[in-house]
Design a protein around this motif. Structure first.
Motif, PDB file in Angstrom:
ATOM      1  N   MET A 114       0.987  -1.185  -0.023  1.00  0.00           N
ATOM      2  CA  MET A 114       0.122   0.000   0.061  1.00  0.00           C
ATOM      3  C   MET A 114       1.277   1.001   0.050  1.00  0.00           C
ATOM      4  N   ARG A 115       1.977   1.390   0.963  1.00  0.00           N
ATOM      5  CA  ARG A 115       2.899   2.422   0.296  1.00  0.00           C
ATOM      6  C   ARG A 115       3.173   2.777  -0.855  1.00  0.00           C
ATOM      7  N   GLU A 116       3.638   1.998  -1.193  1.00  0.00           N
ATOM      8  CA  GLU A 116       4.268   2.211  -3.021  1.00  0.00           C
ATOM      9  C   GLU A 116       3.278   2.928  -3.453  1.00  0.00           C
ATOM     10  N   THR A 117       2.078   2.419  -3.191  1.00  0.00           N
ATOM     11  CA  THR A 117       1.048   2.839  -4.093  1.00  0.00           C
ATOM     12  C   THR A 117       0.998   3.760  -3.807  1.00  0.00           C
ATOM     13  N   LEU A 118       0.812   4.602  -2.721  1.00  0.00           N
ATOM     14  CA  LEU A 118       0.730   5.553  -2.280  1.00  0.00           C
ATOM     15  C   LEU A 118       1.513   6.734  -2.732  1.00  0.00           C
ATOM     16  N   LYS A 119       2.792   5.686  -2.296  1.00  0.00           N
ATOM     17  CA  LYS A 119       4.035   7.163  -3.107  1.00  0.00           C
ATOM     18  C   LYS A 119       4.118   7.571  -4.534  1.00  0.00           C
ATOM     19  N   GLU A 120       3.500   5.870  -5.601  1.00  0.00           N
ATOM     20  CA  GLU A 120       3.120   6.108  -7.242  1.00  0.00           C
ATOM     21  C   GLU A 120       2.017   7.122  -7.366  1.00  0.00           C
ATOM     22  N   ARG A 121       1.483   7.548  -6.593  1.00  0.00           N
ATOM     23  CA  ARG A 121       0.138   8.235  -6.831  1.00  0.00           C
ATOM     24  C   ARG A 121       0.778  10.066  -6.564  1.00  0.00           C
ATOM     25  N   ALA A 122       1.489   9.935  -5.485  1.00  0.00           N
ATOM     26  CA  ALA A 122       2.096  11.036  -5.470  1.00  0.00           C
ATOM     27  C   ALA A 122       3.365  11.813  -6.429  1.00  0.00           C
ATOM     28  N   ARG A 123       3.162  10.621  -6.932  1.00  0.00           N
ATOM     29  CA  ARG A 123       4.473  10.830  -8.006  1.00  0.00           C
ATOM     30  C   ARG A 123       3.710  11.297  -9.469  1.00  0.00           C
ATOM     31  N   ALA A 124       2.970  10.404  -9.136  1.00  0.00           N
ATOM     32  CA  ALA A 124       2.139  10.598 -10.695  1.00  0.00           C
ATOM     33  C   ALA A 124       1.368  12.431 -10.781  1.00  0.00           C
ATOM     34  N   SER A 125       0.899  12.814  -9.319  1.00  0.00           N
ATOM     35  CA  SER A 125       0.095  14.357  -9.017  1.00  0.00           C
ATOM     36  C   SER A 125       0.908  15.821  -8.771  1.00  0.00           C
ATOM     37  N   GLU A 126       0.201  16.153  -9.177  1.00  0.00           N
ATOM     38  CA  GLU A 126       0.924  17.619  -9.019  1.00  0.00           C
ATOM     39  C   GLU A 126       1.724  18.048  -8.082  1.00  0.00           C
ATOM     40  N   THR A 127       1.160  17.086  -6.936  1.00  0.00           N
ATOM     41  CA  THR A 127       2.346  17.411  -5.586  1.00  0.00           C
ATOM     42  C   THR A 127       3.644  17.829  -5.326  1.00  0.00           C
ATOM     43  N   ASP A 128       4.497  18.997  -4.213  1.00  0.00           N
ATOM     44  CA  ASP A 128       5.727  18.388  -4.386  1.00  0.00           C
ATOM     45  C   ASP A 128       6.690  17.625  -3.821  1.00  0.00           C
ATOM     46  N   VAL A 130       7.520  12.717  -2.613  1.00  0.00           N
ATOM     47  CA  VAL A 130       7.046  11.176  -3.403  1.00  0.00           C
ATOM     48  C   VAL A 130       6.018  11.110  -2.133  1.00  0.00           C
ATOM     49  N   GLU A 131       5.196  11.704  -1.415  1.00  0.00           N
ATOM     50  CA  GLU A 131       4.293  11.302  -0.673  1.00  0.00           C
ATOM     51  C   GLU A 131       3.268  12.120  -0.374  1.00  0.00           C
ATOM     52  N   LEU A 132       1.920  11.621  -0.361  1.00  0.00           N
ATOM     53  CA  LEU A 132       0.747  12.838  -0.819  1.00  0.00           C
ATOM     54  C   LEU A 132       0.246  13.324   1.326  1.00  0.00           C
ATOM     55  N   LYS A 133       0.895  14.494   1.080  1.00  0.00           N
ATOM     56  CA  LYS A 133      -0.207  14.672   2.508  1.00  0.00           C
ATOM     57  C   LYS A 133      -1.324  14.872   2.336  1.00  0.00           C
ATOM     58  N   ARG A 134      -2.227  14.528   4.007  1.00  0.00           N
ATOM     59  CA  ARG A 134      -3.063  14.670   4.200  1.00  0.00           C
ATOM     60  C   ARG A 134      -3.742  16.577   4.512  1.00  0.00           C
ATOM     61  N   ARG A 135      -4.622  17.005   4.842  1.00  0.00           N
ATOM     62  CA  ARG A 135      -4.682  18.234   5.008  1.00  0.00           C
ATOM     63  C   ARG A 135      -3.866  18.711   6.287  1.00  0.00           C
ATOM     64  N   THR A 136      -4.305  18.284   6.869  1.00  0.00           N
ATOM     65  CA  THR A 136      -4.157  18.236   8.303  1.00  0.00           C
ATOM     66  C   THR A 136      -2.850  18.105   7.974  1.00  0.00           C
ATOM     67  N   ASP A 137      -1.634  17.180   8.098  1.00  0.00           N
ATOM     68  CA  ASP A 137      -0.274  17.357   8.159  1.00  0.00           C
ATOM     69  C   ASP A 137       0.168  18.827   7.234  1.00  0.00           C
ATOM     70  N   PRO A 167       2.384  10.831   6.915  1.00  0.00           N
ATOM     71  CA  PRO A 167       2.055   9.308   7.565  1.00  0.00           C
ATOM     72  C   PRO A 167       2.337   8.370   7.639  1.00  0.00           C
ATOM     73  N   TYR A 168       2.898   7.866   5.899  1.00  0.00           N
ATOM     74  CA  TYR A 168       3.250   6.759   5.359  1.00  0.00           C
ATOM     75  C   TYR A 168       4.529   7.226   4.935  1.00  0.00           C
ATOM     76  N   SER A 169       5.438   8.702   5.552  1.00  0.00           N
ATOM     77  CA  SER A 169       7.149   8.788   5.141  1.00  0.00           C
ATOM     78  C   SER A 169       7.744   7.821   5.905  1.00  0.00           C
ATOM     79  N   PHE A 170       9.038   7.889   5.813  1.00  0.00           N
ATOM     80  CA  PHE A 170       9.887   7.135   6.264  1.00  0.00           C
ATOM     81  C   PHE A 170      10.584   7.022   7.542  1.00  0.00           C
ATOM     82  N   ILE A 171       9.631   8.520   8.829  1.00  0.00           N
ATOM     83  CA  ILE A 171       9.792   8.127   9.403  1.00  0.00           C
ATOM     84  C   ILE A 171       8.953   7.984  10.099  1.00  0.00           C
ATOM     85  N   GLU A 187     -10.212  11.660   6.884  1.00  0.00           N
ATOM     86  CA  GLU A 187      -8.753  12.284   7.412  1.00  0.00           C
ATOM     87  C   GLU A 187      -7.986  12.648   8.703  1.00  0.00           C
ATOM     88  N   GLY A 188      -8.869  13.210   9.641  1.00  0.00           N
ATOM     89  CA  GLY A 188      -8.823  13.192  11.030  1.00  0.00           C
ATOM     90  C   GLY A 188      -7.701  14.249  11.162  1.00  0.00           C
TER      91      GLY A 188
END
Length: 167
Positions: free
Chosen positions: A1-15, A17-24, A32-36, A162-163
């Motif tokens: 799942m983590r890789e799927t989310l990263k692929e979505r982030a790479r394909a999006s217009e975000t800046d 590798v990882e999508l963030k929630r609005r609250t982030d 929430p799925y960063s390496f940290i 998303e919380g």
């Protein structure tokens, strides 16, 4: 799942590798799925939070109304930023870091509408713990008290699916 989310982030217009929630974004937190935070998120949600919610033992605002036992997401650095306090350089074993921990403790009382009166033993522990965990726990307690005082009404932007990170 983590890789799927990263692929979505790479394909999006975000800046990133990882999508963030609005609250982030609202509090400057990592995804929430960063390496940290990946394992904290996975095990925290799957092994701790999900069973409690499934059993009706806790409520999780803002997705649910606060209950007798309420669980909220806290981000100490975001709380410190919101209060205008130092949020970096206090997790070291230097004199400068110790001074920053002292400054943060002072800011918790000065920058919040709550009366923060720490027992001497808690204050001492927060100052002496150069890893910052004790101080982060105090900051988390202040963030929780601030959220409770607002009836757990979020003070930042969030998506109800998303919380919310309370600061």
């Amino acid at each position: 799942m983590r890789e799927t989310l990263k692929e979505r982030a790479r394909a999006s217009e975000t800046d990133g590798v990882e999508l963030k929630r609005r609250t982030d974004d609202a509090v400057g937190a990592n995804s929430p799925y960063s390496f940290i935070t990946y394992y904290q998120t996975l095990y925290g949600v799957r092994d701790l939070l999900a069973p409690l919610v499934a059993d009706g033992a806790v409520s999780v605002p803002p997705m649910e109304a606060p209950g007798e036992s309420t669980v909220i997401e806290i981000y100490p650095a975001g709380t410190l930023r919101r209060l205008g306090a130092v949020d970096e350089g206090y997790k070291e074993s230097t004199d400068e870091a110790a001074a920053r921990r002292e400054t943060i403790l002072g800011a918790l009382s000065a920058a919040t509408e709550l009366e923060v009166d720490l027992p001497a033993s808690v204050r001492e522990r927060a100052l002496e713990d150069d890893g910052g965990d004790a101080l982060d726990s105090v900051v988390a307690a202040v963030a929780t008290a601030r959220a409770a005082a607002r009836g757990f009404e979020p003070s930042t932007e969030y998506d109800p699916r998303e919380g919310c990170i309370y600061v």
